[in-house]
Design a protein around this motif. Structure first.
Motif, mmCIF file in Angstrom:
data_model
loop_
_atom_site.group_PDB
_atom_site.id
_atom_site.type_symbol
_atom_site.label_atom_id
_atom_site.label_comp_id
_atom_site.label_asym_id
_atom_site.label_seq_id
_atom_site.Cartn_x
_atom_site.Cartn_y
_atom_site.Cartn_z
ATOM 1 N N ASP A 192 -18.337 8.757 -11.553
ATOM 2 C CA ASP A 192 -17.016 9.407 -11.538
ATOM 3 C C ASP A 192 -16.246 9.139 -10.245
ATOM 4 O O ASP A 192 -15.462 9.971 -9.781
ATOM 5 C CB ASP A 192 -17.138 10.922 -11.768
ATOM 6 N N ILE A 193 -16.473 7.984 -9.662
ATOM 7 C CA ILE A 193 -15.750 7.508 -8.474
ATOM 8 C C ILE A 193 -15.833 8.533 -7.339
ATOM 9 O O ILE A 193 -14.850 9.198 -6.977
ATOM 10 C CB ILE A 193 -14.279 7.146 -8.786
ATOM 11 N N VAL A 194 -17.020 8.661 -6.786
ATOM 12 C CA VAL A 194 -17.246 9.522 -5.623
ATOM 13 C C VAL A 194 -16.486 8.936 -4.429
ATOM 14 O O VAL A 194 -16.563 7.726 -4.178
ATOM 15 C CB VAL A 194 -18.752 9.594 -5.300
ATOM 16 N N PRO A 195 -15.738 9.762 -3.660
ATOM 17 C CA PRO A 195 -14.917 9.237 -2.554
ATOM 18 C C PRO A 195 -15.684 8.365 -1.550
ATOM 19 O O PRO A 195 -15.225 7.280 -1.196
ATOM 20 C CB PRO A 195 -14.390 10.508 -1.881
ATOM 21 N N TYR A 253 -7.983 12.148 -2.157
ATOM 22 C CA TYR A 253 -9.219 11.967 -1.393
ATOM 23 C C TYR A 253 -9.018 12.207 0.101
ATOM 24 O O TYR A 253 -9.996 12.278 0.854
ATOM 25 C CB TYR A 253 -9.799 10.573 -1.627
ATOM 26 N N ILE A 254 -7.781 12.341 0.522
ATOM 27 C CA ILE A 254 -7.518 12.658 1.927
ATOM 28 C C ILE A 254 -8.038 14.062 2.261
ATOM 29 O O ILE A 254 -8.262 14.402 3.420
ATOM 30 C CB ILE A 254 -6.010 12.530 2.251
ATOM 31 N N PHE A 255 -8.280 14.886 1.232
ATOM 32 C CA PHE A 255 -8.806 16.237 1.427
ATOM 33 C C PHE A 255 -10.327 16.300 1.258
ATOM 34 O O PHE A 255 -10.902 17.388 1.309
ATOM 35 C CB PHE A 255 -8.144 17.209 0.443
ATOM 36 N N SER A 256 -10.967 15.155 1.050
ATOM 37 C CA SER A 256 -12.411 15.122 0.824
ATOM 38 C C SER A 256 -13.162 14.980 2.150
ATOM 39 O O SER A 256 -13.012 13.973 2.858
ATOM 40 C CB SER A 256 -12.774 13.954 -0.104
ATOM 41 N N LEU A 316 -6.717 2.944 4.083
ATOM 42 C CA LEU A 316 -5.386 2.896 3.474
ATOM 43 C C LEU A 316 -5.458 2.604 1.977
ATOM 44 O O LEU A 316 -4.733 3.205 1.177
ATOM 45 C CB LEU A 316 -4.525 1.844 4.165
ATOM 46 N N ILE A 317 -6.336 1.683 1.589
ATOM 47 C CA ILE A 317 -6.464 1.311 0.170
ATOM 48 C C ILE A 317 -6.959 2.496 -0.656
ATOM 49 O O ILE A 317 -6.422 2.797 -1.725
ATOM 50 C CB ILE A 317 -7.413 0.099 0.013
ATOM 51 N N VAL A 318 -8.001 3.187 -0.150
ATOM 52 C CA VAL A 318 -8.565 4.327 -0.887
ATOM 53 C C VAL A 318 -7.530 5.436 -1.033
ATOM 54 O O VAL A 318 -7.345 5.995 -2.127
ATOM 55 C CB VAL A 318 -9.834 4.859 -0.190
ATOM 56 N N ILE A 319 -6.827 5.757 0.059
ATOM 57 C CA ILE A 319 -5.828 6.831 0.019
ATOM 58 C C ILE A 319 -4.635 6.428 -0.850
ATOM 59 O O ILE A 319 -4.048 7.267 -1.553
ATOM 60 C CB ILE A 319 -5.362 7.205 1.442
ATOM 61 N N ALA A 320 -4.276 5.144 -0.840
ATOM 62 C CA ALA A 320 -3.181 4.672 -1.697
ATOM 63 C C ALA A 320 -3.548 4.790 -3.169
ATOM 64 O O ALA A 320 -2.712 5.130 -4.012
ATOM 65 C CB ALA A 320 -2.832 3.227 -1.351
ATOM 66 N N MET A 321 -4.818 4.528 -3.493
ATOM 67 C CA MET A 321 -5.273 4.610 -4.884
ATOM 68 C C MET A 321 -5.503 6.054 -5.325
ATOM 69 O O MET A 321 -5.165 6.429 -6.448
ATOM 70 C CB MET A 321 -6.563 3.803 -5.045
ATOM 71 N N LEU A 329 0.823 -1.205 0.000
ATOM 72 C CA LEU A 329 0.000 0.000 0.000
ATOM 73 C C LEU A 329 0.861 1.261 0.000
ATOM 74 O O LEU A 329 0.529 2.250 -0.660
ATOM 75 C CB LEU A 329 -0.947 0.000 1.212
ATOM 76 N N ILE A 330 1.963 1.216 0.757
ATOM 77 C CA ILE A 330 2.888 2.362 0.763
ATOM 78 C C ILE A 330 3.467 2.575 -0.640
ATOM 79 O O ILE A 330 3.545 3.703 -1.132
ATOM 80 C CB ILE A 330 4.028 2.147 1.789
ATOM 81 N N PHE A 331 3.855 1.471 -1.291
ATOM 82 C CA PHE A 331 4.388 1.560 -2.655
ATOM 83 C C PHE A 331 3.333 2.121 -3.605
ATOM 84 O O PHE A 331 3.628 2.986 -4.444
ATOM 85 C CB PHE A 331 4.843 0.177 -3.127
ATOM 86 N N LEU A 332 2.089 1.638 -3.482
ATOM 87 C CA LEU A 332 0.998 2.117 -4.336
ATOM 88 C C LEU A 332 0.732 3.605 -4.101
ATOM 89 O O LEU A 332 0.507 4.369 -5.048
ATOM 90 C CB LEU A 332 -0.274 1.300 -4.067
ATOM 91 N N PHE A 333 0.777 4.010 -2.833
ATOM 92 C CA PHE A 333 0.577 5.418 -2.487
ATOM 93 C C PHE A 333 1.660 6.298 -3.122
ATOM 94 O O PHE A 333 1.364 7.321 -3.741
ATOM 95 C CB PHE A 333 0.578 5.583 -0.968
ATOM 96 N N LEU A 334 2.921 5.888 -2.964
ATOM 97 C CA LEU A 334 4.042 6.657 -3.519
ATOM 98 C C LEU A 334 3.973 6.710 -5.044
ATOM 99 O O LEU A 334 4.278 7.737 -5.658
ATOM 100 C CB LEU A 334 5.375 6.055 -3.071
ATOM 101 N N LEU A 335 3.548 5.605 -5.645
ATOM 102 C CA LEU A 335 3.408 5.556 -7.102
ATOM 103 C C LEU A 335 2.351 6.549 -7.579
ATOM 104 O O LEU A 335 2.577 7.321 -8.521
ATOM 105 C CB LEU A 335 3.050 4.135 -7.546
ATOM 106 N N ASN A 336 1.195 6.552 -6.906
ATOM 107 C CA ASN A 336 0.106 7.444 -7.310
ATOM 108 C C ASN A 336 0.415 8.910 -7.021
ATOM 109 O O ASN A 336 0.034 9.793 -7.800
ATOM 110 C CB ASN A 336 -1.201 7.028 -6.628
ATOM 111 N N ILE A 337 1.112 9.162 -5.917
ATOM 112 C CA ILE A 337 1.545 10.536 -5.623
ATOM 113 C C ILE A 337 2.519 11.017 -6.705
ATOM 114 O O ILE A 337 2.463 12.165 -7.161
ATOM 115 C CB ILE A 337 2.207 10.616 -4.226
ATOM 116 N N SER A 338 3.408 10.120 -7.130
ATOM 117 C CA SER A 338 4.368 10.459 -8.193
ATOM 118 C C SER A 338 3.656 10.770 -9.503
ATOM 119 O O SER A 338 4.022 11.715 -10.217
ATOM 120 C CB SER A 338 5.352 9.310 -8.403
ATOM 121 N N ILE A 339 2.637 9.966 -9.815
ATOM 122 C CA ILE A 339 1.848 10.198 -11.041
ATOM 123 C C ILE A 339 1.136 11.545 -10.962
ATOM 124 O O ILE A 339 1.137 12.320 -11.930
ATOM 125 C CB ILE A 339 0.840 9.047 -11.263
ATOM 126 N N GLU A 340 0.525 11.832 -9.788
ATOM 127 C CA GLU A 340 -0.162 13.115 -9.601
ATOM 128 C C GLU A 340 0.820 14.277 -9.730
ATOM 129 O O GLU A 340 0.506 15.305 -10.330
ATOM 130 C CB GLU A 340 -0.847 13.158 -8.226
#
Length: 398
Positions: free
Chosen positions: A207-210, A252-255, A243-248, A2-13
């Motif tokens: 549209d994937i509501v949080p 959404y941590i600001f929602s 953790l899964i939602v925030i990693a993906m 999950l940490i790896f997925l989070f870092l990957l998605n943050i990098s993409i963003e």
């Protein structure tokens, strides 16, 4: 993982953010999510492929641009930070042009709702209920004054009702074919998987509501844990869902809607932990009353609007279990307009509204006591005392 997925998605963003900031202006295609009418000029909420933002538009633009329209727009990106990019930002527009839009299934559903109703508020209500389409500020105030935002905003509440309806619609046809062609299959598990696939499509349609994503992830985890003979209703399930939602989707941590959804499930688990051995029929009524009261200190830190009509939230929440699937069928068969007269009375009710804010110190104390209630019964009873005290202060003393 999950940490790896989070870092990957943050990098993409962040990579997308750098593309966004490459020049002082940025051109993109956007959909008009909402229009907030102001005297000086309307505020448009727009959705690009990777982010949402707000802009001001002159009053005369409203005649040519409507909600759900597709625009090609040129906006200023110079002074926007990465944090603002994730949260949703306000900026200025330099140029825009209306584009032709191909009709999607979502557009067809919206048109069906518009065909069923003449009143604009009722159209907004059902678009929000079915597709999580943002509503006007006026209608948001109505939902807040009735304390039924949790009913209107798509979340686990709706997913439970939808999954129940889909499951039983599939059960008998699937049973017929299964008995003939594949009796060796686990009927319930197969129907759960089909239901899961339908709900996944529905999640994409919205549209994937949080809050709905949180519920869907919990639904998937629930099926996996059920098959593995692991306890489904546990705080760890909720924690891993978070953790899964925030990693993906790190943004959404600001929602607020996502956090409200997490808090709601947390208090449901607390209720089950301490009241599960009481009479089920009594609990059904008491649960809705307790959830309404326990959530008020959290909600009123963000939304201070208070009215005595908020107590209607309790019967409305109970009645919604019937109302929601009934209205889906009524819209499919185009007979829902027969009930508009009663819904209009409900939406046009005049409220006496006053404001009660949850103080920051009380908010922090309340959350801490809520957390310690997992481990201590004394902390749970203290939480209930704080809950009762705040609601007395809010409705009787203030």
């Amino acid at each position: 993982m999950l940490i790896f997925l989070f870092l990957l998605n943050i990098s993409i963003e962040y990579s997308r953010f750098l593309d966004f900031k490459a020049e002082d202006v940025f051109e993109t295609e956007v959909e008009v999510l909402n229009i907030y009418k102001k005297q000086s000029g309307d505020i448009f909420k727009l959705k690009a492929s990777n982010f949402e933002f707000f802009i001001n538009m002159p009053k005369n633009v409203e005649d040519e641009i409507k909600r759900y329209d597709l625009l090609n727009i040129l906006i200023l990106s110079k002074n926007i930070s990465f944090l603002q990019y994730l949260k949703g930002f306000y900026t200025r527009t330099i140029y825009f042009d209306k584009l032709d839009k191909s009709e999607t299934i979502k557009d067809r559903i919206i048109k069906n709702v518009e065909k069923n109703h003449k009143d604009e508020k009722i159209v907004e209500l059902f678009n929000a209920l079915f597709l999580a389409v943002p509503t006007s500020k006026e209608l948001i105030m109505v939902f807040t004054n009735y304390a039924i935002t949790h009913v209107v905003a798509l979340s686990g509440f709706h997913l439970v009702v939808l999954s129940f309806v889909i499951y039983w619609l599939l059960y008998f046809p699937y049973s017929f074919f299964q008995n003939i062609y594949f009796p060796y299959r686990n009927r319930r598990f197969d129907i759960l998987l089909i239901t899961l696939a339908i709900l996944f499509y529905y999640l994409i349609l919205t549209d994937i509501v949080p809050s709905l994503l949180r519920a869907f992830v919990m639904y998937c985890l629930g099926i996996y844990l059920l098959r593995s003979n692991i306890k489904i209703l546990s705080y760890m399930t909720l924690f891993y869902t978070f953790l899964i939602v925030i990693a993906m989707y790190p943004k959404y941590i600001f929602s607020i809607g996502f956090w409200f959804s997490i808090f709601a499930v947390f208090y449901i688990y607390l209720f089950i932990q301490y009241f599960k051995n009481y009479n089920k029929w009594v609990l059904f009524i008491f649960f809705n009353i307790w959830m309404f009261l326990i959530f008020n200190p959290i909600v009123h830190y963000y939304f201070p609007q208070t009215s005595f009509e908020q107590f209607y939230s309790i019967p409305i929440t109970i009645f919604f279990n019937i109302f929601y699937p009934f209205e889906i069928l009524a819209h499919i068969f185009e007979v829902s307009h027969y009930f508009d007269e009663y819904i209009k009375i409900f939406l046009e009710h005049k409220f006496h509204v006053y404001e009660v804010f949850t103080p920051l110190y009380f908010y922090i104390l309340y959350i801490l006591v809520s957390f310690f209630s997992i481990f201590s019964k004394k902390a749970f009873w203290l939480l209930n005392i704080l809950m009762i005290g705040f609601n007395i202060y809010m409705y009787l003393w203030f």
